[in-house]
Design a protein around this motif. Structure first.
Motif, PDB file in Angstrom:
ATOM      1  N   PHE A  25      -0.493 -39.361 -32.436  1.00  0.00           N
ATOM      2  CA  PHE A  25      -1.096 -39.867 -33.360  1.00  0.00           C
ATOM      3  C   PHE A  25      -0.405 -39.783 -34.793  1.00  0.00           C
ATOM      4  N   ALA A  26      -0.481 -40.570 -35.371  1.00  0.00           N
ATOM      5  CA  ALA A  26       0.314 -40.787 -37.221  1.00  0.00           C
ATOM      6  C   ALA A  26      -0.748 -41.544 -37.499  1.00  0.00           C
ATOM      7  N   GLY A  27      -0.517 -41.264 -38.916  1.00  0.00           N
ATOM      8  CA  GLY A  27      -1.415 -41.812 -40.548  1.00  0.00           C
ATOM      9  C   GLY A  27      -1.561 -40.887 -41.655  1.00  0.00           C
ATOM     10  N   ARG A  28      -1.720 -42.366 -42.741  1.00  0.00           N
ATOM     11  CA  ARG A  28      -1.168 -41.964 -43.427  1.00  0.00           C
ATOM     12  C   ARG A  28      -1.971 -39.913 -43.854  1.00  0.00           C
ATOM     13  N   SER A  29      -2.606 -39.272 -44.544  1.00  0.00           N
ATOM     14  CA  SER A  29      -2.748 -37.757 -45.262  1.00  0.00           C
ATOM     15  C   SER A  29      -4.378 -37.954 -44.704  1.00  0.00           C
ATOM     16  N   ASN A  30      -4.386 -39.168 -46.189  1.00  0.00           N
ATOM     17  CA  ASN A  30      -6.607 -39.192 -45.720  1.00  0.00           C
ATOM     18  C   ASN A  30      -6.968 -40.336 -45.487  1.00  0.00           C
ATOM     19  N   ALA A  31      -6.289 -40.823 -43.885  1.00  0.00           N
ATOM     20  CA  ALA A  31      -7.154 -41.368 -43.564  1.00  0.00           C
ATOM     21  C   ALA A  31      -7.841 -41.667 -41.936  1.00  0.00           C
ATOM     22  N   GLY A  32      -7.760 -40.417 -41.786  1.00  0.00           N
ATOM     23  CA  GLY A  32      -8.804 -39.187 -40.967  1.00  0.00           C
ATOM     24  C   GLY A  32      -8.303 -39.446 -39.530  1.00  0.00           C
ATOM     25  N   LYS A  33      -7.132 -38.811 -40.019  1.00  0.00           N
ATOM     26  CA  LYS A  33      -6.532 -38.323 -38.390  1.00  0.00           C
ATOM     27  C   LYS A  33      -6.877 -37.655 -37.003  1.00  0.00           C
ATOM     28  N   SER A  34      -7.191 -37.172 -37.967  1.00  0.00           N
ATOM     29  CA  SER A  34      -7.515 -35.200 -37.125  1.00  0.00           C
ATOM     30  C   SER A  34      -9.111 -35.797 -37.029  1.00  0.00           C
ATOM     31  N   SER A  35      -9.825 -36.341 -37.932  1.00  0.00           N
ATOM     32  CA  SER A  35     -11.363 -36.537 -36.841  1.00  0.00           C
ATOM     33  C   SER A  35     -11.226 -37.376 -36.063  1.00  0.00           C
ATOM     34  N   ALA A  36     -10.334 -38.550 -36.209  1.00  0.00           N
ATOM     35  CA  ALA A  36     -10.429 -39.284 -34.782  1.00  0.00           C
ATOM     36  C   ALA A  36     -10.210 -38.600 -33.474  1.00  0.00           C
ATOM     37  N   ILE A  37      -9.397 -37.859 -33.464  1.00  0.00           N
ATOM     38  CA  ILE A  37      -8.785 -37.422 -32.714  1.00  0.00           C
ATOM     39  C   ILE A  37     -10.194 -36.027 -32.314  1.00  0.00           C
ATOM     40  N   ASN A  38     -10.786 -35.547 -32.690  1.00  0.00           N
ATOM     41  CA  ASN A  38     -11.563 -34.293 -32.401  1.00  0.00           C
ATOM     42  C   ASN A  38     -12.868 -35.720 -31.779  1.00  0.00           C
ATOM     43  N   THR A  39     -13.397 -36.666 -32.326  1.00  0.00           N
ATOM     44  CA  THR A  39     -14.296 -37.549 -31.906  1.00  0.00           C
ATOM     45  C   THR A  39     -13.659 -37.851 -30.536  1.00  0.00           C
ATOM     46  N   ILE A  40     -12.455 -38.469 -30.055  1.00  0.00           N
ATOM     47  CA  ILE A  40     -11.991 -39.194 -29.209  1.00  0.00           C
ATOM     48  C   ILE A  40     -12.197 -38.518 -28.102  1.00  0.00           C
ATOM     49  N   CYS A  41     -11.163 -36.889 -28.435  1.00  0.00           N
ATOM     50  CA  CYS A  41     -11.808 -35.835 -27.682  1.00  0.00           C
ATOM     51  C   CYS A  41     -13.006 -34.748 -27.356  1.00  0.00           C
ATOM     52  N   HIS A  42     -13.924 -35.427 -27.925  1.00  0.00           N
ATOM     53  CA  HIS A  42     -15.503 -34.676 -27.761  1.00  0.00           C
ATOM     54  C   HIS A  42     -15.378 -33.529 -28.307  1.00  0.00           C
ATOM     55  N   ARG A  43     -14.632 -33.257 -29.669  1.00  0.00           N
ATOM     56  CA  ARG A  43     -14.403 -31.972 -30.310  1.00  0.00           C
ATOM     57  C   ARG A  43     -13.801 -31.722 -31.322  1.00  0.00           C
ATOM     58  N   ARG A  44     -15.381 -30.372 -31.796  1.00  0.00           N
ATOM     59  CA  ARG A  44     -15.788 -30.478 -33.174  1.00  0.00           C
ATOM     60  C   ARG A  44     -14.100 -30.193 -34.339  1.00  0.00           C
ATOM     61  N   GLN A  45     -13.778 -29.102 -33.773  1.00  0.00           N
ATOM     62  CA  GLN A  45     -12.240 -28.131 -34.331  1.00  0.00           C
ATOM     63  C   GLN A  45     -11.015 -28.277 -33.919  1.00  0.00           C
ATOM     64  N   LEU A  46     -10.862 -28.964 -32.768  1.00  0.00           N
ATOM     65  CA  LEU A  46      -9.677 -29.616 -31.704  1.00  0.00           C
ATOM     66  C   LEU A  46      -8.581 -29.480 -32.904  1.00  0.00           C
ATOM     67  N   ALA A  47      -8.410 -31.068 -33.577  1.00  0.00           N
ATOM     68  CA  ALA A  47      -7.365 -31.244 -34.493  1.00  0.00           C
ATOM     69  C   ALA A  47      -8.011 -30.230 -35.691  1.00  0.00           C
ATOM     70  N   ARG A  48      -7.268 -30.206 -36.529  1.00  0.00           N
ATOM     71  CA  ARG A  48      -8.150 -29.081 -37.887  1.00  0.00           C
ATOM     72  C   ARG A  48      -7.834 -30.284 -38.842  1.00  0.00           C
ATOM     73  N   THR A  49      -9.816 -30.210 -39.822  1.00  0.00           N
ATOM     74  CA  THR A  49      -9.321 -31.172 -40.739  1.00  0.00           C
ATOM     75  C   THR A  49      -9.591 -30.225 -41.994  1.00  0.00           C
ATOM     76  N   SER A  50      -9.652 -30.745 -43.146  1.00  0.00           N
ATOM     77  CA  SER A  50      -8.929 -30.316 -44.390  1.00  0.00           C
ATOM     78  C   SER A  50      -9.136 -31.752 -45.274  1.00  0.00           C
TER      79      SER A  50
END
Length: 200
Positions: free
Chosen positions: A30-55
């Motif tokens: 998964f690649a994306g511009r830093s404010n595109a919501g990449k970590s949130s997308a990964i967490n949603t796809i995996c049904h996990r809230r804190q898998l990929a760190r969001t900031s």
């Protein structure tokens, strides 16, 4: 809910090719511009809230992060690009690492490019697409934060982006996605299943 992606677990975060897990099995990056919501997308796809760190600070992901789904399949979170407030030297280091990874990683089955639907196809997004094309990777574009637009406007933007990336004659799948509403999760799962050989 797809239980397979709920299995995702953190494996390692590295800043050098030779520190990555063995180049075996299959993985999707998964690649994306830093404010595109990449970590949130990964967490949603995996049904996990804190898998990929969001900031709230763009550019938090500064290494290549590996998540295992099982013994042979992985998801990979690449460093956010373009917006992060870091030095040019660090940005160049990230670029070299990502280019090497995309071009040399044999187990890489596909690349998901995450873009904010309100600001798609930036120069950085196009660079990622070009790297993906050169590496002859399967590509999926996710237009995140689609809930920020009205339905008609979101679909109009989807059509515009799809036509823009098809200009070179190659079909690239484009999907609307929202971490807030979880819309678009099932289409992403179907693509990942195919790329990773889930169910084979």
């Amino acid at each position: 809910m797809n239980p397979f992606y709920q299995r995702a677990r953190f494996v390692t975060a590295v800043a050098e090719m030779d520190r990555m897990p063995p180049d075996q099995g299959r993985e999707v990056a998964f690649a994306g511009r830093s404010n595109a919501g990449k970590s949130s997308a990964i967490n949603t796809i995996c049904h996990r809230r804190q898998l990929a760190r969001t900031s709230k600070t763009p550019g938090r992901t500064q290494q290549v992060v590996f998540f295992a789904l099982d013994e042979t399949r992985r998801l990979v979170d690449l460093p956010g690009y373009g917006y992060a407030k870091v030095s040019e030297a660090v940005k160049l280091q990230w670029q070299r690492l990502m280019a090497s990874y995309l071009e040399r990683r044999r187990s890489l089955a596909g690349l998901v490019v995450v873009m904010d639907i309100r600001h798609p196809l930036t120069a950085f997004d196009r660079q990622m697409l070009e790297w993906g094309r050169r590496a002859e990777l399967e590509l999926l574009l996710l237009l995140t934060k689609s809930d920020k637009l009205k339905r008609s406007a979101a679909h109009a933007e989807l059509d515009r982006v799809a036509k823009a990336v098809a200009a070179d004659g190659r079909h690239i799948r484009v999907e609307l996605f929202s971490a807030q509403t979880r819309s678009g999760t099932e289409p992403v799962h179907s693509v990942l299943d195919r790329w990773l050989g889930v169910g084979d």
